[in-house]
Design a protein around this motif. Structure first.
Motif, PDB file in Angstrom:
ATOM      1  N   ASN A  15      -1.328  -1.594 -17.815  1.00  0.00           N
ATOM      2  CA  ASN A  15      -2.559  -1.854 -18.541  1.00  0.00           C
ATOM      3  C   ASN A  15      -3.518  -2.541 -17.576  1.00  0.00           C
ATOM      4  O   ASN A  15      -3.258  -3.649 -17.132  1.00  0.00           O
ATOM      5  N   ILE A  16      -4.596  -1.854 -17.234  1.00  0.00           N
ATOM      6  CA  ILE A  16      -5.509  -2.442 -16.256  1.00  0.00           C
ATOM      7  C   ILE A  16      -6.767  -2.955 -16.936  1.00  0.00           C
ATOM      8  O   ILE A  16      -7.853  -2.938 -16.374  1.00  0.00           O
ATOM      9  N   GLY A  17      -6.602  -3.420 -18.163  1.00  0.00           N
ATOM     10  CA  GLY A  17      -7.747  -3.961 -18.904  1.00  0.00           C
ATOM     11  C   GLY A  17      -8.284  -2.925 -19.858  1.00  0.00           C
ATOM     12  O   GLY A  17      -8.402  -1.768 -19.488  1.00  0.00           O
ATOM     13  N   PRO A  43       3.748   8.418   0.372  1.00  0.00           N
ATOM     14  CA  PRO A  43       2.559   7.699   0.810  1.00  0.00           C
ATOM     15  C   PRO A  43       2.415   6.344   0.122  1.00  0.00           C
ATOM     16  O   PRO A  43       2.989   6.122  -0.946  1.00  0.00           O
ATOM     17  N   SER A  44       1.650   5.481   0.743  1.00  0.00           N
ATOM     18  CA  SER A  44       1.331   4.193   0.149  1.00  0.00           C
ATOM     19  C   SER A  44       0.659   4.416  -1.206  1.00  0.00           C
ATOM     20  O   SER A  44      -0.218   5.269  -1.330  1.00  0.00           O
ATOM     21  N   GLY A  45       1.091   3.699  -2.218  1.00  0.00           N
ATOM     22  CA  GLY A  45       0.509   3.846  -3.545  1.00  0.00           C
ATOM     23  C   GLY A  45       1.143   4.927  -4.388  1.00  0.00           C
ATOM     24  O   GLY A  45       0.726   5.162  -5.528  1.00  0.00           O
ATOM     25  N   SER A  46       2.190   5.593  -3.870  1.00  0.00           N
ATOM     26  CA  SER A  46       2.801   6.692  -4.630  1.00  0.00           C
ATOM     27  C   SER A  46       3.743   6.187  -5.728  1.00  0.00           C
ATOM     28  O   SER A  46       4.185   6.978  -6.560  1.00  0.00           O
ATOM     29  N   GLY A  47       4.046   4.879  -5.716  1.00  0.00           N
ATOM     30  CA  GLY A  47       4.855   4.331  -6.803  1.00  0.00           C
ATOM     31  C   GLY A  47       6.262   3.917  -6.396  1.00  0.00           C
ATOM     32  O   GLY A  47       7.094   3.635  -7.264  1.00  0.00           O
ATOM     33  N   LYS A  48       6.525   3.841  -5.094  1.00  0.00           N
ATOM     34  CA  LYS A  48       7.878   3.539  -4.617  1.00  0.00           C
ATOM     35  C   LYS A  48       8.353   2.153  -5.077  1.00  0.00           C
ATOM     36  O   LYS A  48       9.451   2.006  -5.593  1.00  0.00           O
ATOM     37  N   SER A  49       7.506   1.146  -4.865  1.00  0.00           N
ATOM     38  CA  SER A  49       7.904  -0.214  -5.256  1.00  0.00           C
ATOM     39  C   SER A  49       8.029  -0.336  -6.766  1.00  0.00           C
ATOM     40  O   SER A  49       8.948  -0.995  -7.278  1.00  0.00           O
ATOM     41  N   THR A  50       7.120   0.302  -7.481  1.00  0.00           N
ATOM     42  CA  THR A  50       7.178   0.298  -8.939  1.00  0.00           C
ATOM     43  C   THR A  50       8.511   0.885  -9.415  1.00  0.00           C
ATOM     44  O   THR A  50       9.178   0.323 -10.295  1.00  0.00           O
ATOM     45  N   LEU A  51       8.913   1.990  -8.789  1.00  0.00           N
ATOM     46  CA  LEU A  51      10.168   2.645  -9.159  1.00  0.00           C
ATOM     47  C   LEU A  51      11.368   1.764  -8.815  1.00  0.00           C
ATOM     48  O   LEU A  51      12.303   1.605  -9.618  1.00  0.00           O
TER      49      LEU A  51
HETATM   50  N1  LIG Z   1       1.241  -4.637 -11.839  1.00  0.00           N
HETATM   51  C1  LIG Z   1       0.415  -3.615 -11.616  1.00  0.00           C
HETATM   52  N2  LIG Z   1      -0.703  -3.445 -12.370  1.00  0.00           N
HETATM   53  C2  LIG Z   1      -1.536  -2.392 -12.150  1.00  0.00           C
HETATM   54  N3  LIG Z   1      -1.339  -1.461 -11.212  1.00  0.00           N
HETATM   55  C3  LIG Z   1      -0.250  -1.569 -10.431  1.00  0.00           C
HETATM   56  C4  LIG Z   1       0.697  -2.647 -10.586  1.00  0.00           C
HETATM   57  N4  LIG Z   1       1.687  -2.486  -9.674  1.00  0.00           N
HETATM   58  C5  LIG Z   1       1.374  -1.378  -8.975  1.00  0.00           C
HETATM   59  N5  LIG Z   1       0.224  -0.827  -9.420  1.00  0.00           N
HETATM   60  C6  LIG Z   1      -0.397   0.411  -8.918  1.00  0.00           C
HETATM   61  O1  LIG Z   1       0.584   1.422  -8.917  1.00  0.00           O
HETATM   62  C7  LIG Z   1       0.418   2.290  -7.823  1.00  0.00           C
HETATM   63  C8  LIG Z   1       1.722   2.393  -7.092  1.00  0.00           C
HETATM   64  O2  LIG Z   1       1.995   1.153  -6.473  1.00  0.00           O
HETATM   65  P1  LIG Z   1       3.345   0.876  -5.698  1.00  0.00           P
HETATM   66  O3  LIG Z   1       4.495   1.159  -6.575  1.00  0.00           O
HETATM   67  O4  LIG Z   1       3.256  -0.489  -5.122  1.00  0.00           O
HETATM   68  O5  LIG Z   1       3.282   1.980  -4.530  1.00  0.00           O
HETATM   69  P2  LIG Z   1       4.045   2.066  -3.130  1.00  0.00           P
HETATM   70  O6  LIG Z   1       5.152   1.059  -3.141  1.00  0.00           O
HETATM   71  O7  LIG Z   1       4.532   3.481  -3.065  1.00  0.00           O
HETATM   72  O8  LIG Z   1       3.039   1.798  -2.069  1.00  0.00           O
HETATM   73  C9  LIG Z   1      -0.724   1.733  -7.002  1.00  0.00           C
HETATM   74  O9  LIG Z   1      -1.882   2.448  -7.316  1.00  0.00           O
HETATM   75  C10 LIG Z   1      -0.818   0.307  -7.466  1.00  0.00           C
HETATM   76  O10 LIG Z   1      -2.136  -0.162  -7.346  1.00  0.00           O
END
Ligand SMILES: Nc1ncnc2c1ncn2[C@@H]1O[C@H](COP(=O)(O)OP(=O)(O)O)[C@@H](O)[C@H]1O
Ligand SMILES: [Mg+2]
Length: 229
Positions: A15-17, A43-51
């Protein structure tokens, strides 16, 4: 149980607001077999850390099924998730997250201190054995603040292994290291995988290191690239 992690249709929105909700992961299916040594690239921003944070039970998915260590996480409350995380998962981060003023051995003992019920001598012995395994015996009583990046990352691997996790999640563990130190840390993880059978999922930007993994999962725009896995 043949797999340590099973992901089915995993989605994640942030939720980004108001009113915007943005979906970052668009239905991820992954099975991590026990003993796998697997790279996660993209790529950077592809969601790796989120996953990784979802697999590691640090964050919850918005939809989809997640089974960790044979346990379906649906319906588990925060306390149960924390317990499952402690019993199953070890984390290694890019910035090693160690406490600089504490010694290597003290940092490695930290997860056991937090879980209580361990005798001091047993903790000390377990920490020293692990530091030996990662080639850090000489530095076990050195403050982490005085170690090189590669040495600190070895300590953080030892710490991640302290509670005998079945699954180790590493988010760009070699991202801050020069080539030689990165190779050393990577070799260390590979040895742990081979000798102890721990499953590894390693986020890396380095194609050279990824190629040394038994399997590569590629994430682009929140989706697994078919054929790559
Ligand atoms: N807590 C959050 N709230 C909003 N957007 C997020 C949050 N965490 C990550 N994102 C967005 O999710 C996308 C994937 O981020 P991330 O998983 O960090 O990618 P990676 O690790 O592949 O670089 C990015 O666009 C990032 O800005
Ligand atoms: Mg990341």
């Amino acid at each position: 149980m043949a797999e340590d992690a099973l992901l089915s249709g995993i989605r994640k929105s942030f939720n980004i607001g108001a009113p915007a909700e943005v979906e970052i992961l668009h239905g991820i299916d992954i099975t991590l077999e026990h003993g796998a040594f697997c790279a996660l690239i993209g790529p950077s921003g592809s969601g790796k850390s989120t996953l990784l944070n979802i697999i590691g039970l640090l964050d919850r998915q918005s939809a989809g099924r997640l089974v960790i260590g044979g346990k379906d996480t649906q319906g588990l409350d925060d306390a149960a998730l924390t317990r499952l995380r402690g019993e199953t998962i070890g984390f290694v981060f890019q910035a090693h997250n160690l406490i600089p003023a504490f010694t290597a051995a003290e940092n490695v003992m930290m997860p056991m201190l937090l879980s209580r019920g361990w005798a001091d001598a047993a903790m000390r012995a377990a920490a020293e054995a692990l530091l030996d395994r990662v080639g850090m015996t000489r530095w076990r009583d050195a403050r982490v603040g005085n170690l090189s990046g590669g040495q600190a990352q070895r300590v953080s691997i030892a710490r991640a292994l302290m509670m005998k996790p079945v699954l180790v999640l590493a988010d760009e563990p070699t991202g801050n290291l020069d080539t030689a130190a990165a190779d050393g840390v990577f070799d260390m993880m590979h040895t742990m995988n081979q000798e102890q059978g721990m499953t590894f999922l390693i986020v890396t930007h380095d194609p050279r290191l990824a190629k040394r993994c038994g399997r590569i999962i590629e994430l682009v725009d929140g989706q697994v690239v078919q054929g790559a896995a």
